[in-house]
Design a protein around this motif. Structure first.
Motif, short mmCIF file in Angstrom:
data_model
loop_
_atom_site.label_atom_id
_atom_site.label_comp_id
_atom_site.label_asym_id
_atom_site.label_seq_id
_atom_site.Cartn_x
_atom_site.Cartn_y
_atom_site.Cartn_z
N ASN A 129 -7.93 -12.37 -0.40
CA ASN A 129 -7.50 -11.02 -0.75
C ASN A 129 -7.25 -10.16 0.48
OD1 ASN A 129 -6.86 -9.01 -2.62
ND2 ASN A 129 -8.92 -8.19 -2.57
N GLN A 133 -3.61 -8.65 1.62
CA GLN A 133 -3.42 -7.20 1.75
C GLN A 133 -2.92 -6.83 3.14
OE1 GLN A 133 -3.52 -4.91 -0.64
NE2 GLN A 133 -4.03 -6.52 -2.09
N LYS A 136 0.74 -7.58 3.30
CA LYS A 136 1.52 -6.60 2.53
C LYS A 136 1.69 -5.31 3.32
CE LYS A 136 0.89 -7.98 -2.28
NZ LYS A 136 0.27 -7.65 -3.58
N THR A 137 0.58 -4.86 3.94
CA THR A 137 0.66 -3.63 4.75
C THR A 137 1.58 -3.81 5.96
OG1 THR A 137 -1.39 -4.32 5.85
CG2 THR A 137 -1.59 -2.67 4.11
#
Length: 817
Positions: A129, A133, A136-137
């Motif tokens: 996870n 993340q 994605k950022t």
């Protein structure tokens, strides 16, 4: 569910797994099966049973809080996933089809078609996870930078022609006049109502009261009848009670307990990691010195034994061979010396032979294999996962099955287990240090005691030095001086690295193909359903990309081609695979790469960058939209400037460099595979999946779900069955298009007074051209020309010839009688 319930579920899964292992690994090897149908039935039975074990273990692994149990369950779960993929591969090879219909197997095992669904493990995303993340950022930040750089150009005033300006003014003026007209009409309506109320007499009041009573009583009776009918349907079990449609307190508490369990998992994992560090340091301090001392004594004893039995000191085993670990195996000094000598001889004799000798040898081996196959019949292929399953099952039986955990209510880690595991690791660490010291000691012994044989030892050392031979050529890194962030930024700017849409594989709706088995029994090849496509893509793409262990050992799939008409959901499937596995999406479509990185060196740089970043950010999906353009038989005039065939030669070369440890998958999508050179297309894509237009069951589910998603209500006025029937030939894309035009925001507000009807969807549906039967037949005929399609036809014709031959023999026998 409690932790005790999950432990019981784990025990059930392990019991079923031990039964499967007993069947797959019997004491006496099973006889080869000559009947292909019987052999396939056996494979299908194992496949369905392994899926059930997979489902149970996935659920247990997801919510068990004991960290050491989770590790054992995790290794077994990955081995089960790998075994499912191996069985699927065998089924494809034996039936010559990517899609299988196992109604009889499901009936025998008392299972439903829903049990064939491949569960996607939650840990693919939950355990990564943080990493997902961060990616994605990183992507969103780069995209914002790109937007900021491009924004000044976009904000510049666009030139407008005189006609466009006039049209804009006319639209604004007509809108103003319409608003004024509506206001005047409303005022006149109010004035008329005021006048009517003044002229009303006593008779009119009575009539109006009767009229109101009539309407009201009719409304009340209809409402009462509707409530009675709904209650009757609920009583018969034909419709759901509205109170169950709202989340119940039990459901809410179950969700809360699940969240609490996940929090406990993290807490116990942290405590376990801290305990590992503490126990390791403690063992190193307390037992490290003694372990090293005993090892040295044993090795010195071995030196003396070898000297006494052979007359010379032995050569110390290399680190590659295991070092002193070879010495501690249960073998005599003579046997060890012989093994080391044999190994040296093998290394020296491994020289490349002539091409002709190799070819002759290969021919002989092939001939022998073919003869053996003809004599033997059908056998199960060797598995890379059965040994892992055995180890996992043994660990469960030996330790966890009979373990009393009455004192460990909170399911925290076992310190004794950590000590056992870490003691082995510390022994390996100390052995390496001891090996270095003992090599020096052995060399000193040889110098002092075996002075006459010192020359030989040097010669041996030289021989060992020359053993390395030729080194393999490494792939040249064209961007060695650049950071990952800079490469990602460039790929995003060029549109080659994209953010995947937020869709899941479960959103790709479709019903099970209930007629598949019947059609195959009548020698008719059925078109797969959307449910079959979803299952196959879960197996070929999601499971290998999600697990490193599965990808390394399972049959390697480098490229998949999704072929089907426009609107069947090929693009959605690509994005869903990325979302399910947390994979990065790279776009190498001919239209995306057109005009970018020109020239041969530019093309090499582009492919190098894409595949380098894909490996570094694995798992990764490289998407090629309109894959047929890369392999055009004849490039159309309007596309010649785009040069769609520029990747034809270089992309397959880059694809060959993908190995088992690289979780990189190429997915091509095509709506017109007939325009491509089939030989070149099949050479690049090892798996070709045909996606058809949806059948009746799938259309019914799609209409129902998509209308609800848009905000529509499904009432009795909306005949979904008729809508599904008349929309034969239309794809899910067409359905979405129609629903968006009909179920607008205004129409959603009107539903209370005027519910949706099937007739409203007919007119917009009629404006769209469906996928005709001829197009589907053309796709089917094209698929028959692929390698797997050819094998399927060949097997079918062979079967027919056998049946005809059998009938001829029966006729001859009857004639003789």
């Amino acid at each position: 569910m409690s932790q005790r319930a999950y432990n019981e579920m784990w025990a059930e899964a392990q019991l079923e797994l031990s039964c499967l292992l007993a069947e797959e690994l019997p004491v006496e090897p099973p006889r080869p099966e000559k009947d292909r149908v019987v052999f396939f039935q056996r494979l299908a039975m194992l496949y369905v049973r392994y899926i059930q074990v997979f489902r149970q273990l996935e659920e247990v692994y997801d919510l068990v809080v004991h960290p050491q149990k989770r590790r054992i369950i995790g290794t077994v779960l990955e081995a089960v996933m790998g075994r499912v993929l191996e069985l699927k591969n065998e089924m494809v090879e034996k039936e010559f089809s990517e899609y299988h219909y196992m109604d009889d197997v499901l009936h025998d095992l008392k299972r439903t078609p829903a049990d064939l669904e491949i569960p996607i493990p939650h840990y693919f995303l939950s355990e990564r996870n943080k990493e997902v993340q961060e990616r994605k950022t990183l992507l969103t930040d780069i995209l914002k930078l790109v937007e900021i750089n491009e924004s000044p150009e976009l904000l510049m005033a666009k030139e407008m022609s005189q006609e466009e300006a006039v049209k804009l003014i006319q639209v604004a003026e007509r809108a103003r006049q319409g608003r004024l007209r509506a206001k005047l009409n409303e005022e006149s309506r109010k004035m008329n109502q005021m006048q009517r109320t003044k002229d009303i007499g006593t008779v009119d009041i009575e009539l109006s009261a009767i009229c109101i009573q009539k309407v009201w009583r009719g409304y009340v009776e209809r409402k009462r009848t509707k409530i009675a009918r709904d209650e009757e349907m609920i009583l018969l079990g034909m419709s759901m009670d509205p109170k169950y449609q709202v989340p119940r307190p039990a459901e809410i508490s179950a969700q809360a307990s699940e969240a609490c369990t996940r929090f406990k998992q993290e807490e116990h994992e942290e405590a376990y990691q801290k305990s590992i560090v503490g126990v390791t340091n403690q063992l190193r301090e307390m037992e490290g010195h003694d372990i090293g001392k005993t090892m040295k004594e044993q090795i010195r004893q071995w030196f003396l034994e070898c000297r006494n039995s052979t007359g010379v000191f032995p050569d110390y085993p290399d680190e590659e061979d295991g070092g002193s670990a070879l010495i501690f195996a249960e073998k005599d000094p003579k046997q060890l010396m012989e093994e080391i000598a044999e190994k040296e001889e093998e290394d020296s004799s491994n020289k490349p032979k002539g091409k002709e000798e190799n070819k002759e040898k290969q021919k002989k081996d092939k001939a022998k294999n073919d003869e053996a196959e003809e004599e033997a019949g059908l056998k199960m292929l060797p598995s890379a996962f059965l040994s892992d399953l055995e180890v996992g099952n043994k660990a469960f039986v030996d330790f966890w099955k009979t373990r009393n955990e009455s004192e460990n209510f909170h399911q925290r880690h076992e310190v004794e287990l950590i000590k056992e595991e870490k003691r082995k690791d510390i022994e390996v660490e100390i052995r390496k240090q001891v090996d270095e010291q003992m090599r020096q000691e052995l060399a000193e012994w040889k110098l002092f005691v075996d002075k006459d044989k010192g020359g030989k030892t040097k010669a041996n050392a030289k021989k060992k030095g020359s053993k390395s031979g030729k080194k393999k050529k490494k792939e040249k890194d064209l961007t060695a001086d650049r950071t990952l962030e800079s490469l990602c930024q460039e790929l995003v700017e060029q549109g080659l690295l994209k953010q995947a849409n937020n869709v899941r594989l479960r959103d790709y709706l479709g019903d099970y193909s209930y007629l598949g088995t019947t059609l195959r029994q009548n020698d008719i090849e059925p078109m797969p359903s959307l449910s079959d496509v979803r299952q196959v893509l879960s197996l070929y793409a999601v499971l290998p990309l999600g697990s490193q262990a599965v990808h390394e050992k399972a049959p390697l799939i480098k490229a998949i081609l999704l072929a089907g008409p426009a609107g069947v959901g090929k693009k959605m499937l690509v994005h869903a695979v990325c979302q399910e596995t947390g994979a990065c999406l790279f776009d190498l479509s001919p239209l995306t790469t057109a005009g970018k990185y020109p020239g041969k060196s530019g093309l090499a740089m582009m492919l190098h960058m894409v595949f380098k970043v894909a490996r570094l950010l694995q798992p990764s999906v490289i998407w090629i939209e309109d894959a047929e353009k890369m392999f055009y038989k004849k490039v159309p005039k309007e596309e010649k400037e785009l040069d769609p065939k520029r990747l034809k030669k270089d992309l397959p070369k880059s694809l060959k460099l993908i190995k088992g440890e690289d979780r990189v998958l190429v997915i091509g999508t095509t709506k017109d595979p007939l325009s491509a050179d089939i030989k070149a297309l099949c050479k690049m894509y090892s798996k070709i999946l045909l996606i058809p237009r949806p059948d009746y069951g799938s259309r019914y589910i799609l209409w129902k779900h998509l209308i609800k998603k848009q905000g529509g209500e499904i009432t009795k006025a909306l005949d979904l069955s008729s809508l599904a029937k008349i929309s034969d030939g239309y794809t899910p894309g067409h359905m979405v298009q129609v629903i968006q035009t009909v179920v607008t925001k205004r129409r959603v507000l009107q539903q209370a007074n005027r519910p949706l009807t099937a007739a409203e969807f007919v007119a917009p549906l009629a404006k769209i051209d469906p996928v005709f039967q001829e197009e589907e037949e053309a796709l089917k005929n094209w698929y028959a020309k692929t390698p797997l399609g050819k094998k399927r036809i060949k097997a079918a014709t062979g079967k027919e010839e056998e049946e005809a031959a059998a009938k001829g023999k029966d006729a001859k026998k009857k004639g003789k009688k």
